[in-house]
Write a protein that holds these residues in place. Sequence first.
Motif, PDB file in Angstrom:
ATOM      1  N   ASN A 141       3.266   4.026  -9.274  1.00 43.26           N
ATOM      2  CA  ASN A 141       1.930   3.590  -8.294  1.00 43.26           C
ATOM      3  C   ASN A 141       2.200   4.537  -7.199  1.00 43.26           C
ATOM      4  O   ASN A 141       0.797   3.747  -5.605  1.00 43.26           O
ATOM      5  CB  ASN A 141       2.781   2.684  -6.885  1.00 43.26           C
ATOM      6  N   GLY A 142       2.202   5.563  -7.588  1.00 40.56           N
ATOM      7  CA  GLY A 142       2.815   6.868  -6.105  1.00 40.56           C
ATOM      8  C   GLY A 142       1.502   7.327  -6.876  1.00 40.56           C
ATOM      9  O   GLY A 142       0.449   7.583  -7.199  1.00 40.56           O
ATOM     10  N   THR A 143       1.660   8.856  -6.132  1.00 38.89           N
ATOM     11  CA  THR A 143       0.073   9.497  -5.331  1.00 38.89           C
ATOM     12  C   THR A 143       0.889  11.403  -4.635  1.00 38.89           C
ATOM     13  O   THR A 143       2.082  10.672  -4.139  1.00 38.89           O
ATOM     14  CB  THR A 143      -0.782   8.750  -4.637  1.00 38.89           C
ATOM     15  N   GLY A 144       0.614  12.015  -4.879  1.00 37.71           N
ATOM     16  CA  GLY A 144       1.128  13.584  -4.533  1.00 37.71           C
ATOM     17  C   GLY A 144       0.967  13.078  -3.091  1.00 37.71           C
ATOM     18  O   GLY A 144       1.554  14.021  -2.266  1.00 37.71           O
ATOM     19  N   ARG A 145       0.389  12.353  -3.237  1.00 39.83           N
ATOM     20  CA  ARG A 145      -0.218  12.859  -0.683  1.00 39.83           C
ATOM     21  C   ARG A 145       0.862  12.131  -0.320  1.00 39.83           C
ATOM     22  O   ARG A 145       0.902  11.858   1.146  1.00 39.83           O
ATOM     23  CB  ARG A 145      -1.429  12.015  -0.925  1.00 39.83           C
ATOM     24  N   GLN A 146       1.776  11.167  -1.070  1.00 37.88           N
ATOM     25  CA  GLN A 146       3.411  11.113  -0.592  1.00 37.88           C
ATOM     26  C   GLN A 146       3.961  11.838   0.065  1.00 37.88           C
ATOM     27  O   GLN A 146       5.205  11.380   0.068  1.00 37.88           O
ATOM     28  CB  GLN A 146       4.017   9.902  -1.111  1.00 37.88           C
ATOM     29  N   ALA A 147       3.733  13.711  -0.364  1.00 35.54           N
ATOM     30  CA  ALA A 147       4.924  13.773   0.068  1.00 35.54           C
ATOM     31  C   ALA A 147       5.159  14.016   1.381  1.00 35.54           C
ATOM     32  O   ALA A 147       3.634  14.573   2.740  1.00 35.54           O
ATOM     33  CB  ALA A 147       4.003  15.417  -0.708  1.00 35.54           C
ATOM     34  N   ILE A 202       8.751   6.560  -0.255  1.00 35.83           N
ATOM     35  CA  ILE A 202       8.465   5.387  -1.712  1.00 35.83           C
ATOM     36  C   ILE A 202       8.287   4.515  -0.674  1.00 35.83           C
ATOM     37  O   ILE A 202       9.199   3.184  -2.075  1.00 35.83           O
ATOM     38  CB  ILE A 202       9.562   5.861  -2.786  1.00 35.83           C
ATOM     39  N   ASP A 203       8.560   3.745   0.926  1.00 33.13           N
ATOM     40  CA  ASP A 203       8.921   3.117   1.188  1.00 33.13           C
ATOM     41  C   ASP A 203       7.748   2.156   1.727  1.00 33.13           C
ATOM     42  O   ASP A 203       7.846   0.861   2.580  1.00 33.13           O
ATOM     43  CB  ASP A 203       9.732   3.042   2.653  1.00 33.13           C
ATOM     44  N   ASP A 204       6.472   2.819   1.222  1.00 34.75           N
ATOM     45  CA  ASP A 204       4.931   1.975   1.433  1.00 34.75           C
ATOM     46  C   ASP A 204       4.755   0.607   1.084  1.00 34.75           C
ATOM     47  O   ASP A 204       5.090   0.809  -0.608  1.00 34.75           O
ATOM     48  CB  ASP A 204       4.269   2.724   1.371  1.00 34.75           C
ATOM     49  N   ILE A 205       4.921  -0.439   1.836  1.00 36.11           N
ATOM     50  CA  ILE A 205       4.659  -1.611   0.742  1.00 36.11           C
ATOM     51  C   ILE A 205       3.405  -1.462  -0.010  1.00 36.11           C
ATOM     52  O   ILE A 205       3.309  -2.212  -1.401  1.00 36.11           O
ATOM     53  CB  ILE A 205       4.580  -2.406   1.997  1.00 36.11           C
ATOM     54  N   ARG A 206       2.740  -0.580   0.294  1.00 31.69           N
ATOM     55  CA  ARG A 206       1.366  -0.745  -0.728  1.00 31.69           C
ATOM     56  C   ARG A 206       1.913  -0.155  -2.851  1.00 31.69           C
ATOM     57  O   ARG A 206       1.169  -0.287  -3.258  1.00 31.69           O
ATOM     58  CB  ARG A 206       0.496   0.280  -0.327  1.00 31.69           C
ATOM     59  N   ASP A 207       2.917   0.229  -2.137  1.00 34.06           N
ATOM     60  CA  ASP A 207       3.229   1.065  -3.427  1.00 34.06           C
ATOM     61  C   ASP A 207       4.270  -0.102  -4.264  1.00 34.06           C
ATOM     62  O   ASP A 207       4.814  -0.145  -5.142  1.00 34.06           O
ATOM     63  CB  ASP A 207       5.047   1.851  -2.920  1.00 34.06           C
ATOM     64  N   GLY A 208       4.519  -1.396  -3.704  1.00 38.37           N
ATOM     65  CA  GLY A 208       5.255  -2.530  -4.982  1.00 38.37           C
ATOM     66  C   GLY A 208       6.598  -2.232  -4.665  1.00 38.37           C
ATOM     67  O   GLY A 208       7.460  -1.666  -4.197  1.00 38.37           O
ATOM     68  N   VAL A 209       6.890  -2.754  -5.353  1.00 39.19           N
ATOM     69  CA  VAL A 209       8.334  -3.161  -5.877  1.00 39.19           C
ATOM     70  C   VAL A 209       8.868  -1.984  -6.197  1.00 39.19           C
ATOM     71  O   VAL A 209       8.464  -1.473  -7.028  1.00 39.19           O
ATOM     72  CB  VAL A 209       9.250  -4.512  -5.676  1.00 39.19           C
ATOM     73  N   LEU A 210       9.949  -1.702  -6.076  1.00 38.44           N
ATOM     74  CA  LEU A 210      10.855  -0.712  -6.497  1.00 38.44           C
ATOM     75  C   LEU A 210      11.659  -1.090  -7.686  1.00 38.44           C
ATOM     76  O   LEU A 210      12.543  -1.941  -7.280  1.00 38.44           O
ATOM     77  CB  LEU A 210      11.799   0.240  -5.424  1.00 38.44           C
ATOM     78  N   ASP A 211      11.959  -0.666  -8.908  1.00 34.12           N
ATOM     79  CA  ASP A 211      12.214  -0.135 -10.429  1.00 34.12           C
ATOM     80  C   ASP A 211      13.217   1.379 -10.114  1.00 34.12           C
ATOM     81  O   ASP A 211      13.710   1.399  -9.128  1.00 34.12           O
ATOM     82  CB  ASP A 211      11.931  -0.718 -11.649  1.00 34.12           C
TER      83      ASP A 211
END
Length: 493
Positions: A420-426, A402-411
Amino acid sequence: MRTRWRASHILAHQDGHHALLRDGEVVWEDDVIVHVGHGVDGPVDAELDLGESLVLPGLIDLDALTDIDHLVLDSWPTPELADGLQWSLDYFQHRRRDVFTPEERATIREYALVQLALHGITTYMPIASEIHSSWAEPYDELVTMTETSRKLGLRAYLGPAYRSGVNVALPEGGRDVAFDEERGRAGLQDAVRFLDHVAELADPLVTGVLLPCRIETITEELMRETAAAARQRDAIVRLHCLQGLIERDLVERRHGVTPLEMLERTGLLDTHLLVPHGLVTDRHPDVHGEDRGDLAKLAAAGVSIVHCPQTSLRYGKVLHTFGRYRDAGINLCLGTDSFPPDLIRGMDVGVHLAKVLEDRFDAAPAEDYLDAATLGGARALGRGDLGRLEPGAQADVVAFRIDDIRDGVLDDPVRTFLLNGTGRQATHSVVAGRTVLADSRIPGVDLEDLRKRAQLLFEKMREAYSERDVQRRPAAELFPPTYPAFTTGDPVG
């Protein structure tokens, strides 16, 4: 073997519910979790620091596509083309055949199971289209698929799908179901034989289940025999029903009762029953538009609804509604049912559809959907040791970056990831403590080669639709492109 994962965010389980653990660790010994928290005592044999990741219990997909995607073809047609994607009555009577060889089907299954693993799914119950088979799923095909699943290391609930009828497009227009009752009886016999095969394997990652296809394609006799076999063998039954108005019409015409009443009449409602979709109850706006007892009946029977929000939406359908079913006491779990097998995208779609249907932001919070993908799936399977990260649970664990800049800021990490994410980030997963996914790759699988082979098989499947069409239209006409092809004219000037 004692293994530790560290990560910035871990969805631990505490006091009967999920709880977020910051900068924590999960430790398992062999196949069982022994510690979740901070500062485990004693040495470990292997460890992995996953950094800015969200570690979750392994995701449970109970309507998992184990096929090449067909939704990309059949979720777009105009009314004039839609019946061309069904079997014609002539095809059923005279020309039905297997489009693929057994070897090609094995490739398709491998391709699909690899997709599940790449999207962070660790436990699955399969679904595949029978439209390009001569009937349903043969016993030998499921035996081969079982070995592929075992090789990959996924947790599987398997059985050959069977049916006694098939939806057909009629020459004069409209739909009906054409029956071959002997094939249905033979299918159930193979399904029971497969239960014996799985019992002989004695593999804790493989469980046999009964998977009749769709309620309108099952005779009353076959439904009763399935219920009897389920009770005798203590087997889970999954039956696609309550999923469409055409289904409801076909069942009422043939049996004089609704699909839910048919479940009750044949004894299937009294089995360990999973119902994918479950969209068309009395709450549906095209039925009564209000609750007249269907949800209470499902809840009292202990039925689990396998909600597939992304696939339902792509076919223009919705559940009325996630919150209402949950409030009625129905166990909700999740399925993908199509490509991509991405439960993260599915959860996001479901959350926002519920907002539209109930006209309020909190209609189906993100955490309720993640509960369905983990705890709900575990309840549906009767497995209190799945779907949670706590000591004593099975070591089925998945990590998403969850550290890709395309994921946006983290709350909140869960809410942000679903938005903002997808299962492809597994990136990593283990099932029963054994590695399935490592650094976004599956050990021993040539993904590029598998992709190329699957593409060729998809093209073969696409072309075969024309031979089943009532009008025998070519695939290029059944599946027109979004835009016309670019043509090169004479040079200008």
